[in-house]
Enzyme design. Structure first.
Site, short mmCIF file in Angstrom:
data_model
loop_
_atom_site.label_atom_id
_atom_site.label_comp_id
_atom_site.label_asym_id
_atom_site.label_seq_id
_atom_site.Cartn_x
_atom_site.Cartn_y
_atom_site.Cartn_z
N ASP A 1 -7.22 -6.54 -4.25
CA ASP A 1 -6.96 -5.52 -5.26
C ASP A 1 -7.17 -6.05 -6.67
O ASP A 1 -7.50 -5.29 -7.59
CB ASP A 1 -5.53 -4.99 -5.14
CG ASP A 1 -5.44 -3.79 -4.21
OD1 ASP A 1 -6.48 -3.30 -3.76
OD2 ASP A 1 -4.30 -3.34 -3.93
N HIS B 1 -53.65 16.95 2.00
CA HIS B 1 -53.33 15.54 2.17
C HIS B 1 -54.56 14.78 2.67
O HIS B 1 -54.87 13.70 2.18
CB HIS B 1 -52.19 15.37 3.19
CG HIS B 1 -50.82 15.63 2.65
ND1 HIS B 1 -50.42 16.85 2.19
CD2 HIS B 1 -49.74 14.79 2.51
CE1 HIS B 1 -49.16 16.79 1.80
NE2 HIS B 1 -48.73 15.54 1.97
N HIS C 1 1.65 2.84 -3.37
CA HIS C 1 0.60 3.49 -4.16
C HIS C 1 0.91 4.96 -4.41
O HIS C 1 0.73 5.47 -5.51
CB HIS C 1 -0.75 3.37 -3.44
CG HIS C 1 -1.59 2.25 -3.94
ND1 HIS C 1 -2.08 2.18 -5.22
CD2 HIS C 1 -2.04 1.13 -3.31
CE1 HIS C 1 -2.79 1.08 -5.37
NE2 HIS C 1 -2.78 0.42 -4.23
N GLU D 1 -9.37 1.65 5.38
CA GLU D 1 -9.85 1.21 4.08
C GLU D 1 -9.65 -0.30 3.94
O GLU D 1 -10.58 -1.04 3.61
CB GLU D 1 -9.09 1.94 2.98
CG GLU D 1 -9.43 1.48 1.57
CD GLU D 1 -8.48 2.02 0.52
OE1 GLU D 1 -8.86 1.99 -0.66
OE2 GLU D 1 -7.36 2.44 0.87
N HIS D 2 -8.42 -0.75 4.17
CA HIS D 2 -8.09 -2.17 4.15
C HIS D 2 -7.66 -2.58 5.56
O HIS D 2 -6.89 -1.86 6.20
CB HIS D 2 -6.93 -2.46 3.19
CG HIS D 2 -7.14 -1.99 1.79
ND1 HIS D 2 -6.60 -0.80 1.32
CD2 HIS D 2 -7.83 -2.53 0.76
CE1 HIS D 2 -6.94 -0.65 0.05
NE2 HIS D 2 -7.69 -1.67 -0.31
N GLN E 1 0.82 -1.21 0.00
CA GLN E 1 0.00 0.00 0.00
C GLN E 1 0.85 1.26 0.00
O GLN E 1 0.48 2.27 -0.59
CB GLN E 1 -0.95 0.01 1.20
CG GLN E 1 -2.05 -1.02 1.11
CD GLN E 1 -2.81 -0.94 -0.20
OE1 GLN E 1 -3.56 0.00 -0.44
NE2 GLN E 1 -2.61 -1.92 -1.07
#
Length: 429
Positions: free
Chosen positions: A356, A415, A258, A322-323, A255
């Site tokens: 992934d 109504h 990235h 996230e992960h 990661q």
């Protein structure tokens, strides 16, 4: 990496901050580009493509010949890998289809719920130093399974005005017919407003850098939905002495490579494991092609020691990764009680990179703590739920009085009248 031992709970908020710019730091830039794309269309898109991507395009749209050229340029080995991933992703997302729900709530009152596809969706696929052709699979496959009638894909071109061939191959494989050479803020703006070459869409999907994330959030101000604020990648691993230090280090680095604004964290109840992982990171990072990027991300990352699994879980839920990888003798404790995480990977032989690429789950996930209130992309992300009802004469008689009373109490006389007229008509009959 920064080592922290037994951090006090009151320090967690500061400790777990992401290394991202403030929305306000980026907002003015995004606003200016949005305004220009809205007023000048393709002209503005071309201007910013030249400025940010360093290329001047003859045409924004990818041609059939470019797609065919891309297919021919890829190795059979890579094509086979993409086909395997496509098969698994299709299987898992097709299994998410649900049947309509139908119920007679009261005699004569039939209610049902159905899911219908979002007609026009935009897929944003990052390019640059890591062209994410895998993201094409993660977004185009569920879009097709959901039945979206118009799928628009935008990805930034390289300096030669080309999109990575693997992105084009994956897009063609998934039936995407509109592929455009545009990235960054200008791509999100173009899909929000529509230009001469780029259709306006109803919902935008896909990860990106901080500028793309803010652009997506701004798109919502113009009536366009987004999947989630998916920004720089992040990973948290919880591990104890049962974990393999080399495996843990490789996951953290997967990661970190990235981008420089990615963040990785190890939380452990073992000081020995923390020391071993740190050594492994130093060894493994030295041979990575993206070493310079990974080193900057690692500088923003942390090795955190806590004394118990309970403290670790509280800290992890506060972070909302996230992960989230679990390598612990007590894995069932984390699996059963994790509340905030985008996607969860369990055991020593479940690397995050499996999700992934090829296990079948979706890798477009909430970052920056949004796992506390957003889901990752799934089949339902490409649909909207619609409710239906049909009321018979008997049905309106059964619930009409209650509606009249409630409408009267809220001061909404029209109504009430809408029901009263019907009840009177039935009494007259």
């Amino acid at each position: 990496m920064n080592k922290i031992y037994n951090p006090a709970k009151e320090s967690w908020s500061e400790l777990l901050k992401r290394p991202t710019a403030n929305y306000s730091d980026i907002e003015d830039t995004v606003k200016g580009i949005f305004k220009e794309v809205q007023s000048k269309g393709d002209e503005a898109v071309q201007k910013y493509t030249s400025l940010f991507d360093g290329t001047v395009l003859d045409s924004i749209e990818v041609s059939i010949s470019e797609i065919e050229e891309a297919k021919q340029s890829l190795s059979d080995e890579l094509k086979a890998a993409i086909l395997l991933a496509k098969s698994n992703i299709e299987k898992f997302h097709a299994a998410q289809k649900t049947a309509p729900v139908s119920l007679e709530t009261t005699e004569g009152v039939l209610c049902w719920q159905e899911k219908r596809p979002i007609q026009k969706v935009g897929l944003y696929i990052p390019g640059g130093t890591a062209p994410l052709f895998s993201t094409v699979l993660m977004l185009a496959i569920p879009a097709n399974l959901a039945g979206c009638s118009e799928i628009v894909l935008c990805s930034p071109p390289d300096k030669k005005g080309k999109i990575n061939p693997a992105i084009l191959y994956a897009a063609d494989l998934c039936g995407v017919e509109k592929i455009l050479k545009v990235g960054g803020i200008q791509a999100i703006a173009a899909m929000s407003f529509g230009t001469e070459s780029i259709p306006k869409v109803y919902k935008i999907f896909g990860p990106g850098n901080q500028y793309v994330t803010v652009a997506k959030q701004m798109a919502t101000q113009f009536g366009v939905a987004i999947d989630m604020p998916a920004g720089p990648s992040e990973l948290l691993v919880v591990a104890d002495d049962s974990a393999n230090a080399a495996f843990v280090a490789s996951d953290l680095l997967s990661q970190a490579e990235h981008g420089v604004d990615s963040q990785v964290i190890l939380v452990s109840t073992s000081k020995d494991l923390i020391a071993a992982v740190e050594l492994e990171i130093n060894t493994q990072i030295s041979v990575l092609p993206r070493k310079a990027i990974a080193e900057k991300a690692i500088a923003n990352s942390k090795l955190i020691y806590v004394e118990t699994d309970a403290i670790a879980l509280d800290l992890i839920n506060e972070y909302g990764p996230e992960h989230f990888i679990i390598c612990s003798k007590n894995e069932s404790f984390y699996v059963n009680d994790i509340a905030n995480a985008g996607s969860i990977f369990i055991g020593n032989y479940t690397p995050e990179s499996a999700g992934d690429y090829a296990s079948g789950t979706n890798h477009t996930l909430p970052t920056n703590g949004y796992a506390k209130n957003y889901s990752g992309v799934n089949l339902d992300s490409f649909t909207k739920t619609m409710t239906f009802q049909k009321i018979s004469e008997k049905g309106i008689q059964n619930i009409g009085k209650a509606i009249e009373i409630m409408a009267e109490a809220e001061g909404l006389r029209a109504h009430k009248n809408a029901v009263t007229l019907r009840l009177k008509a039935l009494r007259n009959e």
